[in-house]
Design an enzyme around this catalytic site. Structure first.
Site, short mmCIF file in Angstrom:
data_model
loop_
_atom_site.label_atom_id
_atom_site.label_comp_id
_atom_site.label_asym_id
_atom_site.label_seq_id
_atom_site.Cartn_x
_atom_site.Cartn_y
_atom_site.Cartn_z
N CYS A 111 0.56 9.12 -14.51
CA CYS A 111 0.50 7.93 -13.67
C CYS A 111 -0.86 7.26 -13.84
O CYS A 111 -1.87 7.94 -14.00
CB CYS A 111 0.71 8.30 -12.20
SG CYS A 111 0.79 6.86 -11.11
N CYS A 115 -4.55 7.93 -7.63
CA CYS A 115 -4.82 8.32 -6.23
C CYS A 115 -5.59 9.64 -6.21
O CYS A 115 -5.27 10.56 -6.97
CB CYS A 115 -3.51 8.45 -5.45
SG CYS A 115 -2.54 6.93 -5.50
N CYS A 118 -3.68 13.16 -5.52
CA CYS A 118 -2.42 13.43 -6.22
C CYS A 118 -2.64 14.18 -7.53
O CYS A 118 -3.47 13.78 -8.36
CB CYS A 118 -1.71 12.10 -6.47
SG CYS A 118 -0.21 12.29 -7.45
N HIS A 220 -0.75 5.62 3.74
CA HIS A 220 -1.76 6.67 3.79
C HIS A 220 -3.04 6.35 4.55
O HIS A 220 -3.85 7.24 4.80
CB HIS A 220 -2.12 7.18 2.39
CG HIS A 220 -0.93 7.63 1.59
ND1 HIS A 220 0.22 8.13 2.17
CD2 HIS A 220 -0.71 7.66 0.25
CE1 HIS A 220 1.08 8.44 1.22
NE2 HIS A 220 0.56 8.16 0.06
N1 SAH Z 1 3.93 6.77 -7.17
C1 SAH Z 1 4.80 6.62 -6.07
C2 SAH Z 1 5.90 7.65 -6.02
C3 SAH Z 1 5.54 9.05 -6.41
S1 SAH Z 1 4.47 9.93 -5.34
C4 SAH Z 1 4.02 6.60 -4.77
O1 SAH Z 1 2.84 6.92 -4.80
O2 SAH Z 1 4.59 6.24 -3.75
C5 SAH Z 1 5.57 10.37 -4.02
C6 SAH Z 1 4.88 10.61 -2.69
O3 SAH Z 1 4.09 11.82 -2.73
C7 SAH Z 1 3.92 9.49 -2.30
O4 SAH Z 1 4.06 9.10 -0.96
C8 SAH Z 1 2.59 10.16 -2.52
O5 SAH Z 1 1.58 9.53 -1.80
C9 SAH Z 1 2.87 11.58 -2.09
N2 SAH Z 1 1.82 12.52 -2.50
C10 SAH Z 1 1.04 12.46 -3.59
N3 SAH Z 1 0.17 13.50 -3.61
C11 SAH Z 1 0.40 14.23 -2.50
C12 SAH Z 1 -0.15 15.44 -1.98
N4 SAH Z 1 -1.10 16.10 -2.61
N5 SAH Z 1 0.36 15.90 -0.81
C13 SAH Z 1 1.37 15.26 -0.19
N6 SAH Z 1 1.94 14.12 -0.65
C14 SAH Z 1 1.45 13.60 -1.79
FE1 SF4 Z 2 0.66 7.77 -8.98
FE2 SF4 Z 2 -0.65 7.69 -6.65
FE3 SF4 Z 2 2.03 8.01 -6.68
FE4 SF4 Z 2 0.37 9.98 -7.54
S1 SF4 Z 2 0.57 9.17 -5.46
S2 SF4 Z 2 2.25 9.29 -8.54
S3 SF4 Z 2 -1.28 8.77 -8.53
S4 SF4 Z 2 0.85 6.23 -7.39
#
Ligand code: SAH
Ligand code: SF4
Length: 373
Positions: A111, A115, A118, A220
């Site tokens: 990706c 973030c 993530c 978030h």
């Molecule tokens: N890229 C998209 C979809 C994939 S991530 C997005 O960011 O919405 C899917 C979900 O998992 C998102 O809400 C993301 O913020 C959340 N997520 C990512 N890392 C996380 C973590 N370490 N703990 C909990 N949720 C997380």
């Molecule tokens: Fe990509 Fe952020 Fe979604 Fe992770 S949480 S998949 S870095 S957009």
């Protein structure tokens, strides 16, 4: 290499048949064979002309992506590592709930959004997935489940919450969604698909052209400084721009908008955050899904206590905002939100040569993702 048959929407298939001078009405029958009857070998399509079958067989690749590895969590969540023809892999996760079996599909290898909370982000963006690779995750996982678990293990729902930002790969995800929804094929209901986005404003403004599935916005944070720390995309598309774009989403079609709110210890879980969030959200039509942070190897944040999570939820509810807490699933196999990462990052594996599969495909209770090679 031949193009994948699974990249074709019904309209695309009709177009290629017409362009070839073949009967365009075969398209529906072909979709029925492939997606409803699960017969992928054109030779077996008895009601389709020989010429059409022969041409499709030599022009398209009907193979599904491979399940390279799978693991079962103690809570029933099953993670699949799915491999494509170029050796890249993504993860796709089947999550059981009372009346449904949801597949969390990936939209990209890695990706680009970056973030800071993530795991996928640590991989960077390798490439977009093609429509057939997105649809293929579902078909390959379903085929595996039917064969190894039984006929009852039917996937019912899809969430675009695996690796990648689906709206960064807008056209391919749009096509994949059209294929999932096609009544002559898989025929999934619109309410059974949810697309989650980090807030890519120009693409949100184009959702009017997207099939009307549920939309989830990864919010978030309720304040720009905190959100920018968590999600660099906020520097470009801040909260004001994001909510302006959200207003353009045709609500009647995209019935429900859910706001995902990650709870991180000491960062966005205080009273100022509750108040900020409550004043930010459009009243009446918003639902908040609280996600306690899932830790992963090397993560710098902490998950708040259960008490704090409960307190946050109550504070939101007392301000009239419907709130749910996402139960964490599959943490023991790193299959929960934000814990997904392509295990074979270099794409060095030749997945189409069985001798190179170093991971047993029946390792059902591995406690870890396979180590990168
Ligand atoms: N890229 C998209 C979809 C994939 S991530 C997005 O960011 O919405 C899917 C979900 O998992 C998102 O809400 C993301 O913020 C959340 N997520 C990512 N890392 C996380 C973590 N370490 N703990 C909990 N949720 C997380
Ligand atoms: Fe990509 Fe952020 Fe979604 Fe992770 S949480 S998949 S870095 S957009």
């Amino acid at each position: 290499m031949l193009p994948s048959f699974f990249d074709l929407t019904l309209a695309d298939l009709t177009d290629v048949l017409v362009a070839r001078g073949l009967n365009k009405f075969s398209a529906g029958q072909i979709y029925d064979w492939v997606y409803k009857k699960h017969v992928r070998d054109p030779a077996e399509w008895t009601n389709v002309s020989k010429e059409t079958r022969a041409w499709l067989a030599e022009s398209y690749d009907f193979r599904l992506p491979k399940i390279v590895w799978q693991g079962l969590s103690v809570d029933g969540t099953r993670k699949f590592l799915v491999g494509f023809t170029d050796g890249n892999t993504v993860e796709t996760v089947a999550i059981p709930a009372r009346d449904r079996l949801t597949l969390c599909v990936s939209s990209q290898v890695g990706c680009a959004i970056g973030c800071t909370f993530c795991y996928t982000a640590t991989q960077g963006l390798k490439r977009h997935l093609k429509p057939g690779e997105v649809v293929g995750q579902f078909l390959a996982a379903q085929e595996w489940l039917t064969k190894n678990v039984g006929e009852d293990a039917r996937l019912t729902n899809i969430v675009y919450m695996g690796q990648g930002e689906p709206l960064h790969n807008y056209e391919n995800i749009k096509k994949a969604t059209q294929i999932y929804l096609e009544p002559k094929g898989m025929g999934l209901g619109q309410r059974r698909i949810t697309l989650s986005t980090s807030g890519l404003v120009p693409a949100i403004e184009k959702l009017i052209e997207f099939p009307p599935v549920n939309i989830a916005i990864s919010l978030h944070a309720a304040h720009n400084d905190v959100r920018t720390e968590l999600m660099p995309i906020n520097k470009v598309y801040d909260l004001e721009r994001l909510f302006k774009a959200i207003k353009t989403i045709p609500l009647k079609a995209h019935r429900r908008i859910t706001y995902e709110y990650l709870l991180i210890d000491g960062l966005n879980d205080g009273i100022a955050d509750v108040e900020g969030l409550a004043s930010l959200l459009p009243k009446g039509e918003s639902k908040v899904n609280l996600i306690p942070f899932n830790e992963f190897p090397g993560s710098k944040y902490k998950r708040p206590s259960e008490k704090t999570v409960f307190w946050f939820m109550q504070q939101m509810e007392s301000r009239g905002i419907t709130c749910t807490v996402r139960t964490t699933k599959g943490t023991d196999i790193l299959a929960a939100c934000g814990q997904l990462k392509s295990a074979y990052e270099d794409g060095r594996l030749n997945l189409w040569d069985d001798r190179s599969q170093t991971r047993p495909t029946n390792a059902s209770t591995s406690p870890q993702v396979p180590a990168p090679q």
